[in-house]
Design an enzyme around this catalytic site. Structure first.
Site, PDB file in Angstrom:
ATOM      1  N   THR A  17      41.052  59.503  77.903  1.00  0.00           N
ATOM      2  CA  THR A  17      40.193  60.470  79.034  1.00  0.00           C
ATOM      3  C   THR A  17      41.336  60.737  80.049  1.00  0.00           C
ATOM      4  OG1 THR A  17      39.593  58.535  80.595  1.00  0.00           O
ATOM      5  CG2 THR A  17      38.120  58.833  78.541  1.00  0.00           C
ATOM      6  N   LYS A  30      34.428  44.967  86.637  1.00  0.00           N
ATOM      7  CA  LYS A  30      33.900  45.097  85.416  1.00  0.00           C
ATOM      8  C   LYS A  30      33.519  43.772  84.566  1.00  0.00           C
ATOM      9  CE  LYS A  30      34.818  49.429  84.524  1.00  0.00           C
ATOM     10  NZ  LYS A  30      33.867  50.482  84.487  1.00  0.00           N
ATOM     11  N   ASP A  63      28.036  63.614  89.298  1.00  0.00           N
ATOM     12  CA  ASP A  63      29.370  63.174  89.750  1.00  0.00           C
ATOM     13  C   ASP A  63      29.587  63.721  91.079  1.00  0.00           C
ATOM     14  OD1 ASP A  63      31.631  62.677  87.201  1.00  0.00           O
ATOM     15  OD2 ASP A  63      32.395  63.329  89.346  1.00  0.00           O
ATOM     16  N   TYR A  83      39.614  45.914  89.484  1.00  0.00           N
ATOM     17  CA  TYR A  83      39.091  46.225  88.357  1.00  0.00           C
ATOM     18  C   TYR A  83      38.447  45.481  87.328  1.00  0.00           C
ATOM     19  CZ  TYR A  83      38.307  49.782  84.610  1.00  0.00           C
ATOM     20  OH  TYR A  83      37.997  50.530  83.305  1.00  0.00           O
ATOM     21  N   ASN A 112      27.860  54.941  84.407  1.00  0.00           N
ATOM     22  CA  ASN A 112      29.163  55.021  83.985  1.00  0.00           C
ATOM     23  C   ASN A 112      30.435  55.529  84.990  1.00  0.00           C
ATOM     24  OD1 ASN A 112      31.357  56.319  81.688  1.00  0.00           O
ATOM     25  ND2 ASN A 112      31.124  58.001  83.246  1.00  0.00           N
ATOM     26  N   ILE A 152      40.370  54.217  76.406  1.00  0.00           N
ATOM     27  CA  ILE A 152      39.796  55.467  75.663  1.00  0.00           C
ATOM     28  C   ILE A 152      40.622  56.664  76.295  1.00  0.00           C
ATOM     29  CG2 ILE A 152      37.609  56.769  75.606  1.00  0.00           C
ATOM     30  CD1 ILE A 152      37.447  53.852  74.200  1.00  0.00           C
TER      31      ILE A 152
HETATM   32  P1  NAP Z   1      37.081  59.709  84.127  1.00  0.00           P
HETATM   33  O1  NAP Z   1      37.587  60.661  82.959  1.00  0.00           O
HETATM   34  O2  NAP Z   1      38.154  59.635  85.083  1.00  0.00           O
HETATM   35  O3  NAP Z   1      35.760  60.112  84.553  1.00  0.00           O
HETATM   36  C1  NAP Z   1      35.026  59.500  85.700  1.00  0.00           C
HETATM   37  C2  NAP Z   1      34.230  60.553  86.556  1.00  0.00           C
HETATM   38  O4  NAP Z   1      33.834  59.810  87.521  1.00  0.00           O
HETATM   39  C3  NAP Z   1      35.044  61.608  87.295  1.00  0.00           C
HETATM   40  O5  NAP Z   1      34.557  62.753  87.007  1.00  0.00           O
HETATM   41  C4  NAP Z   1      35.252  61.162  88.539  1.00  0.00           C
HETATM   42  O6  NAP Z   1      35.323  61.981  89.355  1.00  0.00           O
HETATM   43  C5  NAP Z   1      33.929  60.428  88.697  1.00  0.00           C
HETATM   44  N1  NAP Z   1      34.075  59.506  89.899  1.00  0.00           N
HETATM   45  C6  NAP Z   1      35.162  59.148  90.418  1.00  0.00           C
HETATM   46  N2  NAP Z   1      34.605  58.427  91.566  1.00  0.00           N
HETATM   47  C7  NAP Z   1      33.159  58.731  91.765  1.00  0.00           C
HETATM   48  C8  NAP Z   1      32.340  58.306  92.684  1.00  0.00           C
HETATM   49  N3  NAP Z   1      32.551  57.649  93.841  1.00  0.00           N
HETATM   50  N4  NAP Z   1      30.959  58.787  92.556  1.00  0.00           N
HETATM   51  C9  NAP Z   1      30.531  59.583  91.310  1.00  0.00           C
HETATM   52  N5  NAP Z   1      31.723  59.832  90.521  1.00  0.00           N
HETATM   53  C10 NAP Z   1      32.739  59.518  90.614  1.00  0.00           C
HETATM   54  O7  NAP Z   1      36.907  58.278  83.576  1.00  0.00           O
HETATM   55  P2  NAP Z   1      36.505  57.886  82.026  1.00  0.00           P
HETATM   56  O8  NAP Z   1      37.861  56.971  81.670  1.00  0.00           O
HETATM   57  O9  NAP Z   1      35.479  58.552  81.522  1.00  0.00           O
HETATM   58  O10 NAP Z   1      35.585  56.349  82.489  1.00  0.00           O
HETATM   59  C11 NAP Z   1      34.314  56.196  82.502  1.00  0.00           C
HETATM   60  C12 NAP Z   1      33.946  54.961  82.738  1.00  0.00           C
HETATM   61  O11 NAP Z   1      34.446  54.111  81.516  1.00  0.00           O
HETATM   62  C13 NAP Z   1      34.471  54.267  83.912  1.00  0.00           C
HETATM   63  O12 NAP Z   1      33.365  53.276  84.414  1.00  0.00           O
HETATM   64  C14 NAP Z   1      35.708  53.324  83.301  1.00  0.00           C
HETATM   65  O13 NAP Z   1      35.969  52.270  84.220  1.00  0.00           O
HETATM   66  C15 NAP Z   1      35.096  52.994  82.235  1.00  0.00           C
HETATM   67  N6  NAP Z   1      36.168  52.677  81.163  1.00  0.00           N
HETATM   68  C16 NAP Z   1      37.175  53.565  80.933  1.00  0.00           C
HETATM   69  C17 NAP Z   1      38.118  53.311  79.913  1.00  0.00           C
HETATM   70  C18 NAP Z   1      39.269  54.182  79.832  1.00  0.00           C
HETATM   71  O14 NAP Z   1      40.287  53.666  79.088  1.00  0.00           O
HETATM   72  N7  NAP Z   1      39.198  55.512  79.885  1.00  0.00           N
HETATM   73  C19 NAP Z   1      38.012  52.082  79.220  1.00  0.00           C
HETATM   74  C20 NAP Z   1      37.127  51.047  79.745  1.00  0.00           C
HETATM   75  C21 NAP Z   1      36.053  51.396  80.588  1.00  0.00           C
HETATM   76  P3  NAP Z   1      37.065  62.680  89.940  1.00  0.00           P
HETATM   77  O15 NAP Z   1      37.719  63.081  88.629  1.00  0.00           O
HETATM   78  O16 NAP Z   1      36.754  63.770  90.908  1.00  0.00           O
HETATM   79  O17 NAP Z   1      37.731  61.142  90.513  1.00  0.00           O
END
Ligand code: NAP
Length: 246
Positions: free
Chosen positions: A188, A157, A34, A153, A87, A186
């Site tokens: 999060t 995707k 991360d 976005y 991810n 989700i």
């Molecule tokens: P999250 O809780 O914000 O976690 C994402 C993690 O990635 C955070 O720790 C973030 O760090 C880190 N990150 C951000 N920029 C980065 C970089 N340049 N290099 C390495 N790490 C980085 O997000 P999540 O909801 O779990 O999402 C995870 C994946 O699922 C993403 O690809 C997202 O697009 C996808 N997704 C999420 C949802 C949803 O509704 N949550 C739905 C569909 C798909 P910081 O916190 O410091 O930025």
């Protein structure tokens, strides 16, 4: 998953964290990667305290050299790479296209799309050295439909799905299965900035009547990565509480 080496990017939070914890519980050696160091180290500590095996590697996924270093770290630390879960991602700027900044567009494409090319480029080379493996790329429901205000976005995707299909065509015969997962909304930290009204609007888009949980997505990623999914490659699996069925 016993003794398999797994890289999970964006594993300090949300979906990535749940994936890292589940894989470790199943016996894998997990490289928690991360950009957020303290949170990533905390995930490693949680896994280790539970009896699992994990190491942290700070990585900005938008930087090719850091993605190469991440793969080298996994191979140096655990001897080989078996599975990668790409991810890490951000929500990014919300604006209609005419108002979206160039920087906002470029940032989302760099972190949510370019990173997967860099990741797979180096991961595939490492997987081939030990006879193959599996890659799971995290897309979104917005990998197959549009969403007003999120052009970058949504484009990224959709790109993840195309990249996944192409990679599968190139490497399935070499024993590397490559699939994409498309979560609905989700619960999060990515959604933590939303006010209650917007959140309720999002819930209403899911016929199941709630947002998804990170652990639910992790179960699908685990299955796709395992031998149980031995005939699955080049696929895009929505996990969305019925969002795309509307
Ligand atoms: P999250 O809780 O914000 O976690 C994402 C993690 O990635 C955070 O720790 C973030 O760090 C880190 N990150 C951000 N920029 C980065 C970089 N340049 N290099 C390495 N790490 C980085 O997000 P999540 O909801 O779990 O999402 C995870 C994946 O699922 C993403 O690809 C997202 O697009 C996808 N997704 C999420 C949802 C949803 O509704 N949550 C739905 C569909 C798909 P910081 O916190 O410091 O930025």
């Amino acid at each position: 998953m016993k003794n398999k080496t797994v890289i999970v990017t964006g594993a300090a939070s949300g979906i990535g964290k749940a994936i890292a914890i589940l894989f470790a519980a199943e016996g894998a050696h997990v490289v928690v990667s991360d950009i957020a160091s303290a949170e990533g180290e905390a995930v490693v500590k949680e896994i280790t305290l539970a009896g699992g095996k994990a190491s942290f590697c700070k990585t900005d996924v938008s930087q090719p050299a850091e993605m190469e270093a991440l793969v080298n770290f996994a191979v140096t630390t655990y001897g080989r790479l078996d599975i990668a879960v790409n991810n890490a991602g951000i929500g990014g700027e919300i604006n209609p296209i005419a108002d979206m900044s160039i920087e906002g567009w470029q940032k989302v494409i760099a972190i949510n799309l370019n990173s997967l090319f860099y990741g797979m480029k180096y991961q595939i080379a490492a997987l081939l050295q030990h006879g193959g493996g599996s890659i799971v790329n995290i897309s979104s429901i917005l990998g197959s439909v549009g969403f007003a205000g999120s052009a970058a976005y949504t484009a990224a995707k959709h790109g993840v799905v195309g990249l996944t299909q192409t990679a599968a065509l190139e490497y399935s015969a070499k024993n590397i299965r490559i699939n994409a997962v498309g979560p609905g909304f989700i619960d999060t930290p990515m959604l933590s900035g939303l006010d209650a009204g917007v959140r309720n609007q999002l819930v209403a888009l899911h016929p199941i009547g709630r947002l998804g949980k990170s652990e639910e997505v992790a179960e699908l990623v685990l299955w796709l990565s395992s031998e149980k999914a031995s005939f699955v490659t080049g696929s895009y699996y929505p996990i969305d509480g019925g969002y795309l069925a509307r």
